[in-house]
Write a protein that holds these residues in place. Structure first.
Motif, mmCIF file in Angstrom:
data_model
loop_
_atom_site.group_PDB
_atom_site.id
_atom_site.type_symbol
_atom_site.label_atom_id
_atom_site.label_comp_id
_atom_site.label_asym_id
_atom_site.label_seq_id
_atom_site.Cartn_x
_atom_site.Cartn_y
_atom_site.Cartn_z
ATOM 1 N N LYS A 171 -5.661 -13.639 13.858
ATOM 2 C CA LYS A 171 -6.605 -12.785 14.593
ATOM 3 C C LYS A 171 -5.854 -12.042 15.693
ATOM 4 O O LYS A 171 -4.915 -12.599 16.288
ATOM 5 C CB LYS A 171 -7.676 -13.635 15.300
ATOM 6 C CG LYS A 171 -8.512 -14.517 14.400
ATOM 7 C CD LYS A 171 -9.515 -15.316 15.257
ATOM 8 C CE LYS A 171 -10.357 -16.250 14.443
ATOM 9 N NZ LYS A 171 -11.271 -17.053 15.287
ATOM 10 N N VAL A 206 -10.944 -24.062 10.079
ATOM 11 C CA VAL A 206 -11.839 -25.207 10.275
ATOM 12 C C VAL A 206 -12.886 -25.192 9.161
ATOM 13 O O VAL A 206 -13.622 -24.215 9.014
ATOM 14 C CB VAL A 206 -12.552 -25.133 11.657
ATOM 15 C CG1 VAL A 206 -13.485 -26.316 11.848
ATOM 16 C CG2 VAL A 206 -11.532 -25.052 12.784
ATOM 17 N N GLU A 231 -22.252 -23.273 12.436
ATOM 18 C CA GLU A 231 -21.815 -22.598 13.660
ATOM 19 C C GLU A 231 -22.971 -22.627 14.637
ATOM 20 O O GLU A 231 -24.111 -22.322 14.271
ATOM 21 C CB GLU A 231 -21.453 -21.139 13.368
ATOM 22 C CG GLU A 231 -20.257 -21.006 12.456
ATOM 23 C CD GLU A 231 -19.769 -19.563 12.341
ATOM 24 O OE1 GLU A 231 -19.343 -18.974 13.347
ATOM 25 O OE2 GLU A 231 -19.818 -19.036 11.224
ATOM 26 N N GLN A 280 -9.011 -9.478 11.836
ATOM 27 C CA GLN A 280 -8.724 -10.823 11.310
ATOM 28 C C GLN A 280 -8.227 -10.752 9.877
ATOM 29 O O GLN A 280 -8.721 -9.952 9.100
ATOM 30 C CB GLN A 280 -10.008 -11.655 11.249
ATOM 31 C CG GLN A 280 -10.460 -12.183 12.567
ATOM 32 C CD GLN A 280 -11.596 -13.190 12.416
ATOM 33 O OE1 GLN A 280 -11.769 -13.769 11.353
ATOM 34 N NE2 GLN A 280 -12.335 -13.376 13.478
ATOM 35 N N PHE A 321 -17.846 -24.425 16.342
ATOM 36 C CA PHE A 321 -17.973 -24.864 14.953
ATOM 37 C C PHE A 321 -18.303 -26.350 14.976
ATOM 38 O O PHE A 321 -17.730 -27.099 15.772
ATOM 39 C CB PHE A 321 -16.648 -24.713 14.192
ATOM 40 C CG PHE A 321 -16.107 -23.309 14.144
ATOM 41 C CD1 PHE A 321 -16.945 -22.213 13.950
ATOM 42 C CD2 PHE A 321 -14.743 -23.073 14.283
ATOM 43 C CE1 PHE A 321 -16.443 -20.924 13.891
ATOM 44 C CE2 PHE A 321 -14.228 -21.787 14.226
ATOM 45 C CZ PHE A 321 -15.084 -20.713 14.030
ATOM 46 N N GLU A 354 -19.150 -20.003 21.477
ATOM 47 C CA GLU A 354 -19.383 -20.183 20.038
ATOM 48 C C GLU A 354 -18.575 -21.367 19.558
ATOM 49 O O GLU A 354 -17.370 -21.477 19.849
ATOM 50 C CB GLU A 354 -18.978 -18.921 19.280
ATOM 51 C CG GLU A 354 -19.867 -17.735 19.611
ATOM 52 C CD GLU A 354 -19.526 -16.509 18.776
ATOM 53 O OE1 GLU A 354 -19.198 -16.649 17.589
ATOM 54 O OE2 GLU A 354 -19.567 -15.408 19.341
ATOM 55 N N GLU A 414 -4.667 -19.289 13.675
ATOM 56 C CA GLU A 414 -5.508 -20.476 13.841
ATOM 57 C C GLU A 414 -5.610 -21.253 12.545
ATOM 58 O O GLU A 414 -5.720 -20.664 11.460
ATOM 59 C CB GLU A 414 -6.946 -20.066 14.209
ATOM 60 C CG GLU A 414 -7.081 -19.411 15.545
ATOM 61 C CD GLU A 414 -8.539 -19.050 15.847
ATOM 62 O OE1 GLU A 414 -8.735 -18.234 16.742
ATOM 63 O OE2 GLU A 414 -9.465 -19.580 15.181
#
Ligand code: AMP
Length: 362
Positions: A139, A177, A182, A150, A249, A247, A174
């Motif tokens: 990202k 995940v 979410e 992204q 996960f 935000e 990253e």
């Protein structure tokens, strides 16, 4: 009392509606003339977000200044903050404008993040990929939204696109995940260190754009409680004033910080009908150091976004206990957020049945 809002999109518009209902005047600044916020505000300054002189003019004309957009240069707010009343200050912008900075801050405050590496060259990306493996997400550190900027790297085939991105922009790689859901946690803090939390929606995205927020989110009750207390600790430790959306996960019992925004959030729009005080009311109360209280859900509430491609179907839309909010954007574009509908006293299944009658969602 005059509230200055930097940013004139739908978030500014809904902030302005709340400000007006509290009896305040509103002035906004946005590069687009006749912005959604200007339809409600008393005045709009038309200027880009890096125009120091015009932002200073907004500050001069306002008693208190807030922002509804996280990409205003933090340096401008830092400089003007010493002279004018900008209670949120520049720090929430400084962190949220850079994915590495915000993740390091979250980790320091006890939030788990996906494993990540800052990467600024092909060589660094290859090294980071050796550690994280496939799939990983590359990202841009700044200016990404709704999945823009992204690249998901699932195999060697994705490397060409990834190399192109990393050679042009500062990036973060990253670990992917495998989350179950979410969620987004919205917190407000005033300068007396009172913190208030909003109920937590479960969010469904389509093509990386928020499609639906559903409350209550009882199946995640224990996770919500934990997420709420983690974000409360985060906003307190960071000493942010104003509104903050985080935000997250959820993967089993694990909660991962993804990103934050120091502004009202699309996933909090439900609170206009769903709570006694909306995210916009609370954001204003927080910057004015007024009393803020935890919100609870008044009734089951589902919010869906209306994008450009849904405007046609809206002409025939009819449903009791639903509230249509249109932002008054002139240009209708595919995937552009044009408005939202909040349904109260209905289950997610009911709402899905209703919306499937009017729109095809892909
Ligand atoms: P973001 O711009 O970071 O909000 O990412 C947009 C969407 O991509 C998120 O809402 C997730 O659905 C997905 N996503 C982002 N980061 C990750 C990750 N590390 N692992 C899995 N999915 C992700």
């Amino acid at each position: 009392m005059k509230v200055g809002i930097i940013g004139g999109g739908q978030l500014g518009q809904m902030l302005a509606i709340s400000a007006k209902s509290k009896g305040y005047s509103v002035i906004c600044l946005d590069p687009t003339p006749d912005s959604p916020c200007s339809k409600v505000a008393d005045e709009q300054i038309v200027a880009p977000f890096d125009d120091f002189t015009k932002i200073k003019e907004l500050c001069e004309k306002s008693d208190v200044v807030t922002y509804e957009f996280e990409n205003i240069p933090h340096q401008i707010i830092e400089t003007l903050g010493s002279e004018y009343n900008i209670p949120q200050g520049h720090r929430p912008l400084y962190y949220s404008q850079h994915r590495v900075r915000e993740k390091l801050a979250a980790a320091e405050c006890g939030l788990k993040t996906a494993p990540f590496y800052p990467v600024s060259s092909k060589k660094e990306l290859i090294k980071a990929l050796n550690n994280l493996g496939y799939p990983s997400l590359l990202k841009t550190c700044s200016f990404g939204y709704d999945g823009k900027g992204q690249v998901k790297i699932s195999s060697d085939k994705d490397l060409t696109e990834a190399f192109e991105l990393v050679e042009n922009t500062e990036c973060i790689l990253e670990g992917f995940v495998e989350f179950d859901s979410e969620i987004s946690v919205i917190a407000v803090r005033n300068s007396s260190n009172d913190v208030a939390m909003l109920p937590i929606p479960r969010n469904k995205h389509i093509n990386n754009i928020l499609h639906m927020s559903v409350l209550p989110n009882d199946e995640l009750a224990s996770v919500n409680k934990l997420a709420s207390s983690m974000v409360k600790t985060f906003i307190q430790k960071m000493e942010f004033v104003g509104i903050l959306t985080v935000e997250l996960f959820v993967s089993g019992e694990d909660i991962y910080f993804n990103e934050m925004a120091p502004r009202p959030h699309n996933s909090g729009h439900y609170s206009i009908e769903g709570c006694e005080s909306s995210q916009f009311d609370l954001a204003l109360d927080a910057i004015m150091n007024k009393k803020i209280t935890n919100q609870s859900l008044k009734q089951p509430t589902v919010m869906i976004n209306i994008l450009g491609q849904h405007m046609e179907g809206l002409k025939d839309f009819k449903c009791d206990e639903s509230f249509v909010h249109l932002y008054g954007k002139k240009e209708i574009k595919h995937n552009r957020k044009m408005g939202h509908i909040t349904f109260i006293n209905k289950t997610q299944k009911d709402v899905e049945n209703i919306i499937n009658k009017y729109w095809e969602f892909k």
